[in-house]
Design an enzyme around this catalytic site. Structure first.
Site, short mmCIF file in Angstrom:
data_model
loop_
_atom_site.label_atom_id
_atom_site.label_comp_id
_atom_site.label_asym_id
_atom_site.label_seq_id
_atom_site.Cartn_x
_atom_site.Cartn_y
_atom_site.Cartn_z
N SER A 54 -6.94 -7.65 7.67
CA SER A 54 -5.70 -8.33 8.02
C SER A 54 -4.82 -7.52 8.96
CB SER A 54 -4.91 -8.66 6.74
OG SER A 54 -5.69 -9.44 5.86
N HIS A 92 -0.13 -5.34 7.26
CA HIS A 92 0.21 -6.41 8.19
C HIS A 92 1.25 -5.94 9.20
CE1 HIS A 92 -1.18 -9.82 5.25
NE2 HIS A 92 -2.08 -8.86 5.41
#
Length: 298
Positions: free
Chosen positions: A203, A249
């Site tokens: 991610s 992230h």
């Protein structure tokens, strides 16, 4: 990253933008400065003024112009490849191969490759983790997934976002962007999260590609609303749902934006120096976070 428990004619679209003459259905607001045919990021060849299409660069467009550049170049100065999605396919293949290995081998592989600062927790003496010298976990965790939904979401995102970005940047710049975004996400997770909290997933790297896509679309004067909406939705998920390593992230997103700005806006005469200098600075910052956290834990 997830926390681990414990001759074509101009075609117009409905939006009013023409479609690339080589890729019908791909909307674009950029035209070749020689033949004036619409071209998408995959087909753009950077020129001294504006962009050229590959046919004009090769001198085969039939417009009467000869090639003024020896090699086709992407908008970031990379070489135009025969298969502009090759690196994305390889990255997806590596992720899938590791995922299959995890399903076969089980938790032992997760224990060896997942990102974790120190393990086991006190009062037991730590024998595993980045703080114990296992720096490779910062990278291996980027290719590691445990659940089907997790790898499915990340790989679909990698294909949808990564493939066009690879075509626009070129292979070398694209792989540098992907790996550095993933490493930056791992480093921020290691710096901020609990040292005993394991995490894994691509991610962080995908968020880096998303940030780079926003920079590219801004540079090409495309409609920014879709990518901004996608980014906002992903950030809402990041900070709303439990079990998500938000640090990965954010770290990947910031690194991706910084690298993309340097790659796409670098002045032509110092392009390579600026682009790879920015990559080096991101790497130095990543190493700095890891060294600082390791000093705190040891």
């Amino acid at each position: 990253m997830e926390q681990v428990p414990g001759g074509p004619e101009r075609q117009s679209s409905t939006s009013g933008l023409p479609s690339c003459y080589r890729h019908p259905g791909v909307e674009t607001g950029i035209s070749c400065t020689r033949c004036e045919r619409p071209i998408c990021p995959q087909c753009m060849v950077s020129a001294s003024v504006g962009f050229h299409c590959p046919e004009c660069v090769r001198g085969g467009s039939g417009s009467g112009h000869s090639a003024s550049a020896s090699r086709p170049r992407t908008v970031a100065g990379g070489s135009v490849a025969a298969d502009p999605r090759l690196i994305t396919k390889i990255l997806i293949g590596i992720n899938l191969a590791v995922f299959i290995a995890v399903q076969v081998v089980g938790n032992r592989l997760l224990d060896d490759l997942a990102l974790v600062g120190r393990w086991p927790p006190a009062p037991f003496p730590a024998t595993q983790g980045v703080a114990e010298g296992e720096w490779y976990r910062l990278l291996t965790s980027v290719f590691l997934h445990q659940q089907f939904w997790h790898i499915g979401f990340n790989m679909l995102s990698l294909w949808w976002i990564g493939a066009p970005l690879e075509a626009a940047l070129g292979r070398a710049r694209y792989i540098a962007l992907y790996l550095l975004s993933g490493l930056a996400g791992s480093a921020l997770t290691y710096l901020v999260a609990s040292p005993t909290q394991a995490s894994l997933g691509a991610s962080g790297a995908v968020f880096g590609l998303l940030g780079a896509t926003a920079v590219l679309l801004r540079r090409l004067n495309y409609d920014m609303r879709p990518v901004i909406a996608l980014l906002v939705i992903n950030l809402i998920f990041t900070f709303t749902f439990s079990g998500i390593a938000w640090q990965a992230h954010i770290g990947g997103l910031v690194a991706g934006i910084a690298i993309a700005i340097a790659m796409i806006h670098a002045p032509r005469e110092r392009r390579v120096l600026v682009q790879y200098g920015a990559c080096a600075l991101v790497l130095v910052a990543t190493v700095g976070m890891v060294v600082a956290r390791t000093a705190m834990l040891t």
